[in-house]
Design a protein around this motif. Structure first.
Motif, PDB file in Angstrom:
ATOM      1  N   ILE A 211       0.857  -1.193   0.000  1.00 51.60           N
ATOM      2  CA  ILE A 211       0.000   0.000   0.000  1.00 51.60           C
ATOM      3  C   ILE A 211       0.893   1.244   0.000  1.00 51.60           C
ATOM      4  CG2 ILE A 211      -1.859   1.232   1.216  1.00 51.60           C
ATOM      5  CD1 ILE A 211      -2.850  -1.542   0.839  1.00 51.60           C
ATOM      6  N   VAL A 212       0.643   2.117  -0.952  1.00 54.85           N
ATOM      7  CA  VAL A 212       1.414   3.362  -1.042  1.00 54.85           C
ATOM      8  C   VAL A 212       0.454   4.511  -0.732  1.00 54.85           C
ATOM      9  CG1 VAL A 212       2.875   4.785  -2.527  1.00 54.85           C
ATOM     10  CG2 VAL A 212       2.842   2.311  -2.845  1.00 54.85           C
ATOM     11  N   ARG A 213       0.870   5.398   0.162  1.00 52.65           N
ATOM     12  CA  ARG A 213      -0.029   6.483   0.599  1.00 52.65           C
ATOM     13  C   ARG A 213       0.638   7.846   0.462  1.00 52.65           C
ATOM     14  NH1 ARG A 213      -4.156   4.343   3.670  1.00 52.65           N
ATOM     15  NH2 ARG A 213      -3.805   2.237   4.491  1.00 52.65           N
ATOM     16  N   ASN A 214      -0.111   8.773  -0.146  1.00 49.25           N
ATOM     17  CA  ASN A 214       0.330  10.166  -0.246  1.00 49.25           C
ATOM     18  C   ASN A 214      -0.495  11.082   0.646  1.00 49.25           C
ATOM     19  OD1 ASN A 214       2.287   9.662  -2.399  1.00 49.25           O
ATOM     20  ND2 ASN A 214       0.486   9.196  -3.652  1.00 49.25           N
ATOM     21  N   VAL A 215      -1.737  10.680   0.879  1.00 51.25           N
ATOM     22  CA  VAL A 215      -2.703  11.481   1.639  1.00 51.25           C
ATOM     23  C   VAL A 215      -3.387  10.527   2.613  1.00 51.25           C
ATOM     24  CG1 VAL A 215      -4.830  12.846   1.406  1.00 51.25           C
ATOM     25  CG2 VAL A 215      -3.078  12.997  -0.375  1.00 51.25           C
ATOM     26  N   ALA A 216      -3.665  10.973   3.834  1.00 56.23           N
ATOM     27  CA  ALA A 216      -4.318  10.100   4.815  1.00 56.23           C
ATOM     28  C   ALA A 216      -5.748   9.786   4.396  1.00 56.23           C
ATOM     29  CB  ALA A 216      -4.313  10.760   6.190  1.00 56.23           C
ATOM     30  N   ALA A 217      -6.119   8.509   4.475  1.00 55.85           N
ATOM     31  CA  ALA A 217      -7.483   8.070   4.166  1.00 55.85           C
ATOM     32  C   ALA A 217      -7.644   6.647   4.687  1.00 55.85           C
ATOM     33  CB  ALA A 217      -7.744   8.108   2.658  1.00 55.85           C
ATOM     34  N   GLY A 218      -8.868   6.148   4.628  1.00 55.23           N
ATOM     35  CA  GLY A 218      -9.152   4.740   4.912  1.00 55.23           C
ATOM     36  C   GLY A 218      -8.599   4.249   6.222  1.00 55.23           C
TER      37      GLY A 218
ATOM     38  N   LEU B 106      -4.864   5.522  13.036  1.00 59.46           N
ATOM     39  CA  LEU B 106      -3.992   6.501  13.709  1.00 59.46           C
ATOM     40  C   LEU B 106      -4.696   7.817  14.035  1.00 59.46           C
ATOM     41  CD1 LEU B 106      -0.750   5.842  11.632  1.00 59.46           C
ATOM     42  CD2 LEU B 106      -1.458   4.778  13.771  1.00 59.46           C
ATOM     43  N   GLY B 107      -5.986   7.901  13.704  1.00 57.27           N
ATOM     44  CA  GLY B 107      -6.740   9.112  14.033  1.00 57.27           C
ATOM     45  C   GLY B 107      -6.269  10.342  13.274  1.00 57.27           C
ATOM     46  N   ILE B 108      -5.817  10.139  12.051  1.00 55.40           N
ATOM     47  CA  ILE B 108      -5.372  11.279  11.233  1.00 55.40           C
ATOM     48  C   ILE B 108      -6.484  11.642  10.259  1.00 55.40           C
ATOM     49  CG2 ILE B 108      -3.640  12.041   9.531  1.00 55.40           C
ATOM     50  CD1 ILE B 108      -1.724  10.102  11.058  1.00 55.40           C
ATOM     51  N   GLU B 109      -6.839  12.893  10.251  1.00 52.85           N
ATOM     52  CA  GLU B 109      -8.008  13.303   9.470  1.00 52.85           C
ATOM     53  C   GLU B 109      -7.849  12.962   7.994  1.00 52.85           C
ATOM     54  OE1 GLU B 109     -10.755  17.186   8.470  1.00 52.85           O
ATOM     55  OE2 GLU B 109      -8.966  17.454   9.724  1.00 52.85           O
ATOM     56  N   GLU B 110      -8.920  12.363   7.436  1.00 58.29           N
ATOM     57  CA  GLU B 110      -8.892  12.016   6.019  1.00 58.29           C
ATOM     58  C   GLU B 110      -8.626  13.275   5.192  1.00 58.29           C
ATOM     59  OE1 GLU B 110     -11.258   8.837   4.051  1.00 58.29           O
ATOM     60  OE2 GLU B 110     -12.334  10.515   3.162  1.00 58.29           O
TER      61      GLU B 110
END
Ligand code: UDP
Length: 259
Positions: free
Chosen positions: A92-99, A105-109
């Motif tokens: 899984i590659v992530r640029n922006v917090a989502a899902g 981790l409680g990071i806003e989408e």
């Protein structure tokens, strides 16, 4: 055509034996699942679009030197691929917090990440594809250290290339999932990109409106799934402008003619 031997059936695809040794035919279904297959449905025409989108992205990646399993598209729902031994990891590659990252981790989408994150999940439906660390991968031998280096390098290249490609058509590549496989040549195995890249396994948001143009429309019951997939295909230049239903109409037409 003679009945082909089915090798494997997954949630969204079927694999058949290919015409030559070392090849397979990958068939794209309209079936959709979410939340570890607890939610099931069909998105009529999805398979046709994913086949085209994945062909386009794998071909473009191949051109910049990323090795992939893709050989060529055969028809509306099938492509010829190289047979590989799938490495049992979802990359899984992530640029922006989502899902799941936002949840865990409680990071806003929607929060832009200060650097790209690569995560690994074990491909195991019964266990719900758990997140695993490099230590687990090494300890249980799911991939060697050399293979993990190659996978991380390729994942970053794919991310840089696709982020640019999508940005050019007004889409933010939020996150996506890749799978890799071993291609055996005599006693040596090379890691190549496998599976598919389509809105089923990517989060794609409109750059201006943040509208979700991916499988989250199905996961979250937002409706308009096929229109979102068509939007991606159209912006990539794979559907004629202004004729969103063309691909689906073509398939219906062919079926009527018995082809
Ligand atoms: N993803 C996928 N298959 C999976 C899990 C995730 O294709 O089994 C994709 C998903 O579409 C998203 C990205 O990987 O683009 C990150 O997913 P996440 O871990 O946030 O999981 P989710 O929220 O889908 O449970």
């Amino acid at each position: 055509m003679a009945r082909r031997r089915q090798v494997y059936e997954g949630k969204a695809k079927i694999l058949y034996e290919g015409p030559e040794p070392g090849t397979l035919i990958q068939y794209f279904k309209d079936d959709a699942t979410a939340f570890n297959a607890q939610k099931k449905g069909t998105i009529s025409g999805k398979g046709v679009l994913n086949n085209r989108i994945s062909e386009h992205l794998f071909t473009a990646l191949g051109r910049i030197g990323v090795p992939t399993h893709f050989i060529r598209r055969l028809n509306m729902r099938e492509q010829l691929i190289r047979q590989v031994e799938i490495i049992p990891l979802e990359v899984i590659v992530r640029n922006v917090a989502a899902g799941s990252l936002s949840k865990r981790l409680g990071i806003e989408e929607g929060t832009q990440l200060p650097r790209t994150i690569i995560e690994y999940c074990l491909k195991d439906d019964a266990l719900g594809d758990p997140l695993v660390a490099d230590e687990h991968i090494a300890c249980f031998g799911w991939a060697s250290q050399d293979e993990m280096n190659d996978i991380a390098d390729m994942a970053i290249r794919v991310n840089d290339f696709l982020s640019g490609m999508f940005a050019a058509i007004g889409i933010r590549l939020v996150d996506f999932k890749l799978e890799f496989g071993r291609l055996w040549e005599n006693d040596y195995a090379r890691v190549i990109l496998a599976d598919e890249i389509s809105p089923d396994g990517c989060r794609l948001w409109d750059l201006q409106s943040n509208e979700k143009l991916d499988k989250d429309r199905f996961r979250l019951d937002l409706g308009g799934e096929i229109e979102a997939y068509q939007q991606i295909a159209r912006r990539l230049g794979l559907l004629p402008e202004g004729d969103a239903n063309m691909v689906l109409d073509m398939e219906t037409h062919r079926k009527k003619r018995g082809k």
